[in-house]
Design a protein around this motif. Structure first.
Motif, PDB file in Angstrom:
ATOM      1  N   ASN A 106      50.895  17.108  28.884  1.00 14.25           N
ATOM      2  CA  ASN A 106      51.697  15.663  28.683  1.00 14.25           C
ATOM      3  C   ASN A 106      53.121  15.447  28.924  1.00 14.25           C
ATOM      4  OD1 ASN A 106      52.525  13.537  27.332  1.00 14.25           O
ATOM      5  ND2 ASN A 106      51.176  13.659  25.576  1.00 14.25           N
ATOM      6  N   LYS A 107      53.460  15.151  30.394  1.00 15.77           N
ATOM      7  CA  LYS A 107      54.752  15.120  30.496  1.00 15.77           C
ATOM      8  C   LYS A 107      55.671  14.079  29.856  1.00 15.77           C
ATOM      9  CE  LYS A 107      51.982  14.704  33.138  1.00 15.77           C
ATOM     10  NZ  LYS A 107      50.817  14.388  34.138  1.00 15.77           N
ATOM     11  N   ALA A 108      55.050  12.819  29.566  1.00 17.71           N
ATOM     12  CA  ALA A 108      55.888  11.874  28.707  1.00 17.71           C
ATOM     13  C   ALA A 108      56.299  12.759  27.313  1.00 17.71           C
ATOM     14  CB  ALA A 108      54.827  10.732  28.435  1.00 17.71           C
ATOM     15  N   VAL A 159      58.285  15.855  45.653  1.00 13.42           N
ATOM     16  CA  VAL A 159      57.389  14.632  45.584  1.00 13.42           C
ATOM     17  C   VAL A 159      56.367  14.800  44.418  1.00 13.42           C
ATOM     18  CG1 VAL A 159      55.809  13.100  46.999  1.00 13.42           C
ATOM     19  CG2 VAL A 159      58.019  14.077  47.974  1.00 13.42           C
ATOM     20  N   MET A 160      56.609  14.350  43.403  1.00 13.72           N
ATOM     21  CA  MET A 160      55.742  14.610  42.230  1.00 13.72           C
ATOM     22  C   MET A 160      54.769  13.515  41.804  1.00 13.72           C
ATOM     23  SD  MET A 160      58.251  17.499  40.361  1.00 13.72           S
ATOM     24  CE  MET A 160      59.727  16.261  40.418  1.00 13.72           C
ATOM     25  N   ASN A 161      54.828  12.616  42.478  1.00 10.70           N
ATOM     26  CA  ASN A 161      53.611  11.335  42.027  1.00 10.70           C
ATOM     27  C   ASN A 161      52.690  11.207  43.445  1.00 10.70           C
ATOM     28  OD1 ASN A 161      52.718   8.446  41.923  1.00 10.70           O
ATOM     29  ND2 ASN A 161      53.083   9.063  39.892  1.00 10.70           N
ATOM     30  N   GLY A 162      51.730  11.632  43.233  1.00 12.80           N
ATOM     31  CA  GLY A 162      50.615  11.518  44.386  1.00 12.80           C
ATOM     32  C   GLY A 162      50.280  10.179  44.582  1.00 12.80           C
ATOM     33  N   THR A 163      50.086   9.105  43.676  1.00 14.17           N
ATOM     34  CA  THR A 163      50.081   7.850  43.758  1.00 14.17           C
ATOM     35  C   THR A 163      50.962   7.157  44.910  1.00 14.17           C
ATOM     36  OG1 THR A 163      48.860   7.724  41.747  1.00 14.17           O
ATOM     37  CG2 THR A 163      49.348   5.567  42.726  1.00 14.17           C
ATOM     38  N   CYS A 164      52.180   7.461  44.389  1.00 21.80           N
ATOM     39  CA  CYS A 164      53.316   6.858  45.179  1.00 21.80           C
ATOM     40  C   CYS A 164      53.598   7.263  46.575  1.00 21.80           C
ATOM     41  CB  CYS A 164      54.653   7.004  44.696  1.00 21.80           C
ATOM     42  SG  CYS A 164      55.044   6.107  43.109  1.00 21.80           S
ATOM     43  N   LEU A 191      45.888   4.679  40.017  1.00 25.07           N
ATOM     44  CA  LEU A 191      46.868   4.264  39.204  1.00 25.07           C
ATOM     45  C   LEU A 191      46.717   4.639  37.834  1.00 25.07           C
ATOM     46  CD1 LEU A 191      47.632   1.117  41.242  1.00 25.07           C
ATOM     47  CD2 LEU A 191      49.536   2.784  40.846  1.00 25.07           C
ATOM     48  N   GLU A 192      47.694   4.918  37.013  1.00 21.27           N
ATOM     49  CA  GLU A 192      47.773   5.128  35.405  1.00 21.27           C
ATOM     50  C   GLU A 192      47.576   3.736  34.858  1.00 21.27           C
ATOM     51  OE1 GLU A 192      48.591   7.940  33.850  1.00 21.27           O
ATOM     52  OE2 GLU A 192      49.241   9.003  35.703  1.00 21.27           O
ATOM     53  N   ALA A 193      47.044   3.827  33.852  1.00 16.66           N
ATOM     54  CA  ALA A 193      46.652   2.564  32.828  1.00 16.66           C
ATOM     55  C   ALA A 193      48.046   1.631  33.047  1.00 16.66           C
ATOM     56  CB  ALA A 193      46.317   2.799  31.650  1.00 16.66           C
ATOM     57  N   LEU A 197      54.129   3.434  35.352  1.00 16.47           N
ATOM     58  CA  LEU A 197      54.458   4.767  35.135  1.00 16.47           C
ATOM     59  C   LEU A 197      54.658   5.497  36.627  1.00 16.47           C
ATOM     60  CD1 LEU A 197      52.337   5.571  32.071  1.00 16.47           C
ATOM     61  CD2 LEU A 197      54.840   5.672  32.157  1.00 16.47           C
ATOM     62  N   ASP A 198      53.791   5.026  37.132  1.00 16.65           N
ATOM     63  CA  ASP A 198      53.726   5.593  38.769  1.00 16.65           C
ATOM     64  C   ASP A 198      54.665   5.039  39.714  1.00 16.65           C
ATOM     65  OD1 ASP A 198      51.438   7.481  38.623  1.00 16.65           O
ATOM     66  OD2 ASP A 198      49.886   5.874  38.680  1.00 16.65           O
ATOM     67  N   VAL A 199      54.505   3.660  40.141  1.00 19.51           N
ATOM     68  CA  VAL A 199      55.313   2.999  41.272  1.00 19.51           C
ATOM     69  C   VAL A 199      56.871   2.855  40.759  1.00 19.51           C
ATOM     70  CG1 VAL A 199      53.469   2.019  42.234  1.00 19.51           C
ATOM     71  CG2 VAL A 199      54.678   0.795  40.248  1.00 19.51           C
ATOM     72  N   ILE A 202      58.561   6.508  36.938  1.00 17.45           N
ATOM     73  CA  ILE A 202      58.561   7.085  35.353  1.00 17.45           C
ATOM     74  C   ILE A 202      58.127   8.465  35.180  1.00 17.45           C
ATOM     75  CG2 ILE A 202      58.513   6.561  33.050  1.00 17.45           C
ATOM     76  CD1 ILE A 202      58.559   3.696  33.873  1.00 17.45           C
ATOM     77  N   ASP A 203      56.647   8.324  35.886  1.00 16.33           N
ATOM     78  CA  ASP A 203      56.016   9.634  35.698  1.00 16.33           C
ATOM     79  C   ASP A 203      56.691  10.944  36.468  1.00 16.33           C
ATOM     80  OD1 ASP A 203      52.975  11.213  35.487  1.00 16.33           O
ATOM     81  OD2 ASP A 203      53.487  10.975  37.635  1.00 16.33           O
ATOM     82  N   ALA A 204      56.989  10.644  37.748  1.00 15.88           N
ATOM     83  CA  ALA A 204      57.735  11.416  38.377  1.00 15.88           C
ATOM     84  C   ALA A 204      59.167  11.990  37.750  1.00 15.88           C
ATOM     85  CB  ALA A 204      58.023  11.220  39.797  1.00 15.88           C
ATOM     86  N   HIS A 206      59.677  11.990  34.392  1.00 17.61           N
ATOM     87  CA  HIS A 206      59.370  12.694  33.481  1.00 17.61           C
ATOM     88  C   HIS A 206      59.197  14.345  33.817  1.00 17.61           C
ATOM     89  CE1 HIS A 206      57.140   9.212  31.144  1.00 17.61           C
ATOM     90  NE2 HIS A 206      58.448   9.581  30.602  1.00 17.61           N
ATOM     91  N   LYS A 207      58.460  14.434  35.107  1.00 17.68           N
ATOM     92  CA  LYS A 207      58.232  15.819  35.614  1.00 17.68           C
ATOM     93  C   LYS A 207      59.673  16.509  36.060  1.00 17.68           C
ATOM     94  CE  LYS A 207      53.867  14.371  37.145  1.00 17.68           C
ATOM     95  NZ  LYS A 207      52.913  13.709  38.307  1.00 17.68           N
ATOM     96  N   LEU A 208      60.512  15.668  36.603  1.00 22.09           N
ATOM     97  CA  LEU A 208      61.627  16.237  37.229  1.00 22.09           C
ATOM     98  C   LEU A 208      62.563  16.444  36.005  1.00 22.09           C
ATOM     99  CD1 LEU A 208      63.646  16.221  39.812  1.00 22.09           C
ATOM    100  CD2 LEU A 208      64.722  14.215  39.263  1.00 22.09           C
ATOM    101  N   PRO A 301      47.635  20.080  45.138  1.00 22.00           N
ATOM    102  CA  PRO A 301      47.185  18.791  44.449  1.00 22.00           C
ATOM    103  C   PRO A 301      48.030  18.463  43.187  1.00 22.00           C
ATOM    104  CG  PRO A 301      45.619  20.310  44.483  1.00 22.00           C
ATOM    105  CD  PRO A 301      46.350  20.981  45.330  1.00 22.00           C
ATOM    106  N   GLY A 302      48.329  17.252  43.077  1.00 24.91           N
ATOM    107  CA  GLY A 302      49.085  16.920  41.956  1.00 24.91           C
ATOM    108  C   GLY A 302      48.484  16.465  40.627  1.00 24.91           C
ATOM    109  N   ALA A 303      47.202  16.045  41.178  1.00 29.96           N
ATOM    110  CA  ALA A 303      46.347  15.632  39.937  1.00 29.96           C
ATOM    111  C   ALA A 303      45.005  15.714  40.020  1.00 29.96           C
ATOM    112  CB  ALA A 303      46.432  13.917  40.037  1.00 29.96           C
ATOM    113  N   GLY A 304      43.999  15.411  39.365  1.00 26.24           N
ATOM    114  CA  GLY A 304      42.595  15.542  39.509  1.00 26.24           C
ATOM    115  C   GLY A 304      41.945  16.506  38.574  1.00 26.24           C
TER     116      GLY A 304
END
Ligand code: HSE
Length: 428
Positions: A106-108, A159-164, A191-193, A197-199, A202-204, A206-208, A301-304
């Motif tokens: 949980n990064k958030a 580059v830590m958000n695969g969706t972007c 995409l997150e719910a 968070l992705d685009v 914010i998600d990236a 958090h990780k940074l 891979p950053g997710a899955g």
């Protein structure tokens, strides 16, 4: 026989199901690596009836993650619920209070409460590990806290958000607009719910902020991350950047400067031939620079399900082995409260503006840049579209403040239509 390490897993979504599969299907392998059997005592999720593609036979069921976290037959609380507050936070705090080790993806939660949770872990003699929270299957937390512990870290980029990265890659390779690529990513379930968070970066971000804490021995300071999402990146900019030898990436950069801790997550241009420039699709990449090691590049891979469960199990097996590392690589009380850098390190910028077709228009723009102390390195003007022409400018290194002064002054020239686009060119 050695006592088993007993897990309590809260959250049985994609990652939780992946962890259960590894524990059930690779029992001998993980017992050999951990030096003791690893078992699951109890699980908890919102929907008990859902088919998760794996048997939950033999596990106690809890409806409340806090109750799960406090069970006597749980040694490690595995938090896969998500969210910065609410049940994830309450249950993590309960586990740490009870002296139980915690593994989370949980990064958030950590970006917002990392310091307090690290302190709570230490107070209870527990460890709190979070490999799966940053860049999915890439063992970057381990790389920073362990393998590179002998280095002074000078910069971390990623580059830590695969969706972007998927959206930007599809815009470039298939000529899709941002909206089309976004819809495609949505259709694939990327995409997150809350898509922002992705685009929104914010998600990236958090990780940074978590990597910055380990890299620079500072308390997590997500609020100090300069954030900009990819929503304003246009196909035109991606094409022009490609034409000049660059790729557009949602890039995170953190470094300690004489002005304080710099943390940025924003769309940047990087050389197309660099490892970051060559990163296509939903893959992640983290670049770490240390004074002894030089530069290393981690890609994966950053997710899955598999990649994230792999990272969770890496932490669990560490605990089984008896490896006990402070959450951010050093005791929480020794982490500095970093002063955020108010300004980013100077860099060249890419500018795109629509110039009205009037005598002296270009001269006015050049004058405004010159007056702000921004020097032009390269410039191109494309063919006119009725009364305007796109003008592309690459500046020499400049501060963002000087550039903003010039951009504001451009409005007053009355020869620039709309808002100019400015993207940082990162030296990678
Ligand atoms: N949504 C993230 C991504 C994965 O697209 O990379 C979870 O952090």
């Amino acid at each position: 026989m050695t006592e088993p390490l007993r897990l309590g897993i809260a959250g049985l979504g994609t990652v939780g199901a992946g962890v259960v599969k590894i524990v059930r299907q690779k029992a001998a392998l993980i017992a050999a690596r951990g030096g003791r059997p690893i078992t699951i005592s109890a699980v908890c999720a919102r929907n008990r009836a859902k088919d998760r593609g794996v048997s939950l036979d033999g596990y106690a069921w809890e409806d409340d993650p806090v109750a799960l976290a406090q069970r006597d037959d749980v040694d490690v609380f595995v938090e896969l619920v998500g969210g910065s507050d609410g049940p994830a936070k309450a249950a993590t705090e309960a586990a740490l209070r009870a002296g139980k080790d915690v593994v989370t993806a949980n990064k958030a939660l950590l970006a917002h409460h990392g310091q307090a949770l690290a302190e709570a872990a230490e107070a209870g003699g527990a460890v709190l590990r979070f490999e799966a929270a940053v860049a999915g299957g890439i063992p970057v937390v381990k790389a920073l806290t362990e393998g590179l512990a002998g280095n002074e870290i000078t910069r971390v980029m990623g580059v830590m958000n695969g969706t972007c990265n998927y959206i930007l890659t599809r815009m470039e390779s298939a000529g899709l607009t941002y909206d089309q690529a976004f819809a495609e990513a949505d259709g694939l379930g990327y995409l997150e719910a809350d898509p922002n968070l992705d685009v929104g970066g914010i998600d990236a971000g958090h990780k940074l902020s978590l990597l910055a804490s380990i890299a620079f021995g500072t308390q997590v300071a997500f609020d100090a991350v300069e954030l900009e999402g990819i929503g304003r990146v246009s196909i035109e900019d991606i094409r022009q950047a490609a034409d000049m030898g660059y790729k557009v990436k949602l890039l995170g950069v953190c470094r300690m400067t004489g002005r304080g801790l710099e943390q940025r997550m924003s769309p940047c241009l990087v050389p197309a031939t660099s490892p970051l420039g060559q990163l296509d699709g939903g893959t992640n990449m983290v670049v770490i620079e240390g004074d002894q090691v030089g530069q290393i590049v981690l890609r994966g891979p950053g997710a899955g399900e598999g990649p994230t469960a792999s990272a969770v199990m890496g932490d669990v097996i560490d605990i089984a082995r008896g490896t006990r590392i402070s959450t951010f690589g050093q005791p929480a009380a020794t982490l500095d409260k970093a002063t955020p850098a108010q300004t980013a390190t100077p860099a060249p910028y890419y500018l795109r503006l629509m110039l009205l077709d009037k005598p002296g228009a270009l001269a006015k723009v050049a004058a405004v840049l010159g007056e702000a102390g921004v020097s032009i390195n390269r410039m191109r003007q494309r063919s006119h579209d009725q009364n305007t022409a796109p003008v592309l400018i690459v500046t020499h290194k400049t501060t963002r403040a000087a550039l903003d002064t010039a951009l504001a002054a451009m409005v007053g020239t009355q020869v620039v239509e709309g808002e100019p686009v400015a993207l940082r060119i990162e030296q990678v």
